[in-house]
Design an enzyme around this catalytic site. Structure first.
Site, PDB file in Angstrom:
ATOM      1  N   LYS A 140      -1.705  -0.651  -3.346  1.00 35.26           N
ATOM      2  CA  LYS A 140      -2.188  -0.434  -2.018  1.00 35.26           C
ATOM      3  C   LYS A 140      -2.405  -1.591  -1.351  1.00 35.26           C
ATOM      4  CE  LYS A 140      -2.819   4.212  -2.505  1.00 35.26           C
ATOM      5  NZ  LYS A 140      -2.446   5.212  -1.695  1.00 35.26           N
ATOM      6  N   ASP A 163       2.241   0.696  -1.118  1.00 35.15           N
ATOM      7  CA  ASP A 163       1.563   1.804  -0.422  1.00 35.15           C
ATOM      8  C   ASP A 163       0.888   1.217   0.770  1.00 35.15           C
ATOM      9  OD1 ASP A 163       1.065   4.029   1.229  1.00 35.15           O
ATOM     10  OD2 ASP A 163       0.135   5.362  -0.799  1.00 35.15           O
ATOM     11  N   LYS A 174       2.921  15.909  -0.993  1.00 31.20           N
ATOM     12  CA  LYS A 174       1.623  16.274  -1.512  1.00 31.20           C
ATOM     13  C   LYS A 174       1.261  17.696  -1.498  1.00 31.20           C
ATOM     14  CE  LYS A 174       0.466  11.709  -2.018  1.00 31.20           C
ATOM     15  NZ  LYS A 174      -0.612  11.165  -0.915  1.00 31.20           N
ATOM     16  N   ASP A 194       4.944   9.457   3.524  1.00 31.33           N
ATOM     17  CA  ASP A 194       3.643  10.222   3.136  1.00 31.33           C
ATOM     18  C   ASP A 194       2.942  11.008   4.122  1.00 31.33           C
ATOM     19  OD1 ASP A 194       1.436  11.226   1.829  1.00 31.33           O
ATOM     20  OD2 ASP A 194       0.811   9.218   0.880  1.00 31.33           O
ATOM     21  N   GLU A 239       5.809   2.700   0.932  1.00 28.12           N
ATOM     22  CA  GLU A 239       5.990   3.811   1.310  1.00 28.12           C
ATOM     23  C   GLU A 239       4.738   3.749   2.405  1.00 28.12           C
ATOM     24  OE1 GLU A 239       2.759   7.696  -0.628  1.00 28.12           O
ATOM     25  OE2 GLU A 239       3.684   5.978  -1.976  1.00 28.12           O
TER      26      GLU A 239
END
Length: 336
Positions: free
Chosen positions: A154, A178, A251, A229, A204
């Protein structure tokens, strides 16, 4: 059929930080459907970005309890289509219910869910393990705590390149990045050059979800693939991502469960997009549902239960990125 709702507050091993928030506990709703001695389980976690909470999910399901419990001999697809109009404002609740119904349906048929779908598991991808934002020292410590073949890192800080540079010194694992909407267009294009040299596989959702002009610019010029995403929530979004992203991260909680998730994956494949499913820090109940989709995926991020201090269920297990299925039918879960 009987509907049972349970609320949990899942404690995490470490404070989990992304570009927009930090959490120590993850509220979660577990849905159980009981019929003829069988039980099916589903899960959806709360998420402030999508303005969803467990109490609201429970209220929304209670409003249609009679409709749910009166269901007889419907396929998961028909059940989802019947319920969707009543829960289209709350896809998280719909997801938990859809997971539970798919699990129950497969158990009643005497099969694992992926077997019911005629999927074969020989080429399943490995799951990554997520390293949340922290100090560089803490991120190194968390990575070294669990040696893994693929890490999802992240980012969205002022030290992003320095973080990855330091992590790269400690492992030869594949890195995925991400940024959770934390970068700008030029920042993404420039970061991609540096990150590719550091062994990063893809980026991402670097830009804000609705920056479609920016997505197209990054798509044209990034030296790394870009996976959507936050820009890919429901079924209609897959087509919008074509020529703006190289792949989509589906998701289940956002799209309303396994039933629409399978359709999104097939649509992505038709459009030549890479397919990925990600988790939202679920327990093994949600993670075991994701595992049923593995044969259809290029990438998967299903480490949610590994981030918990204590799990609430048994089901699939994960060893160095490799998923092993439960011997039980359906999604294979048992609530502890």
């Amino acid at each position: 059929m009987k509907l049972i709702l349970r609320e949990y507050n899942l404690k995490l091993k470490h404070t989990f930080t992304i570009s927009r928030e930090s959490i120590d506990f993850q509220p979660s709703l577990i849905v159980e459907l009981q019929e003829d001695g069988f039980s099916g389980f589903g899960e959806a976690t709360s998420n402030p970005y999508y303005k969803t909470t467990v109490p609201v999910m429970m209220q929304d399901l209670e409003k249609i309890r009679t409709l749910i419990e009166s269901t007889v001999n419907e396929t998961p697809e028909d059940f989802w289509s019947k319920i969707h109009p009543h829960l289209k404002h709350d896809m998280f609740a719909l997801c938990a219910l859809d997971m539970a119904y798919n699990d129950l349906y497969a158990r009643q048929k005497g099969k694992k869910l992926y077997e019911l779908w005629n999927y074969t598991t020989e080429t399943n991808p490995l799951t990554d393990y997520t390293i949340g934002i922290a100090s560089i020292e803490k991120m190194v410590e968390k990575m070294e705590e669990l040696p893994w073949p693929i890490y999802k890192i992240k980012l969205g800080t002022k030290e992003d390149i320095a973080i990855v540079t330091e992590l790269r010194k400690r492992t030869n694992a594949i890195f995925r990045i991400d940024a959770n909407c934390g970068w700008g267009v030029e920042e993404t294009i420039n970061n991609a050059v540096a990150l590719k040299k550091l062994g990063v596989e893809f980026l991402e959702q670097p830009l804000k979800a609705d920056n479609w002009d920016g997505h197209k610019e990054v798509f044209k010029h990034s030296v790394l693939p870009i996976i959507a995403d936050e820009s890919c929530i429901i079924e209609e979004d897959v087509a919008k991502c074509h020529n703006h992203f190289h792949g989509v991260n589906v998701k289940l909680v956002k799209c309303g469960g396994l039933t629409p998730g399978r359709r999104m994956i097939q649509e992505a494949k038709k459009l030549g997009l890479k397919t990925m499913v990600g988790c939202m820090t679920e327990s093994t109940i949600g993670i075991s549902a994701i595992a049923q989709l593995l044969p259809q995926l290029d990438y998967v991020d299903m480490d949610g239960a590994l981030l918990l201090a204590k799990d609430i269920a048994t089901g699939v297990t994960i060893d160095f990125g490799k998923i092993r299925y439960s011997e039980l039918n359906g999604t294979g879960v048992t609530l502890i």
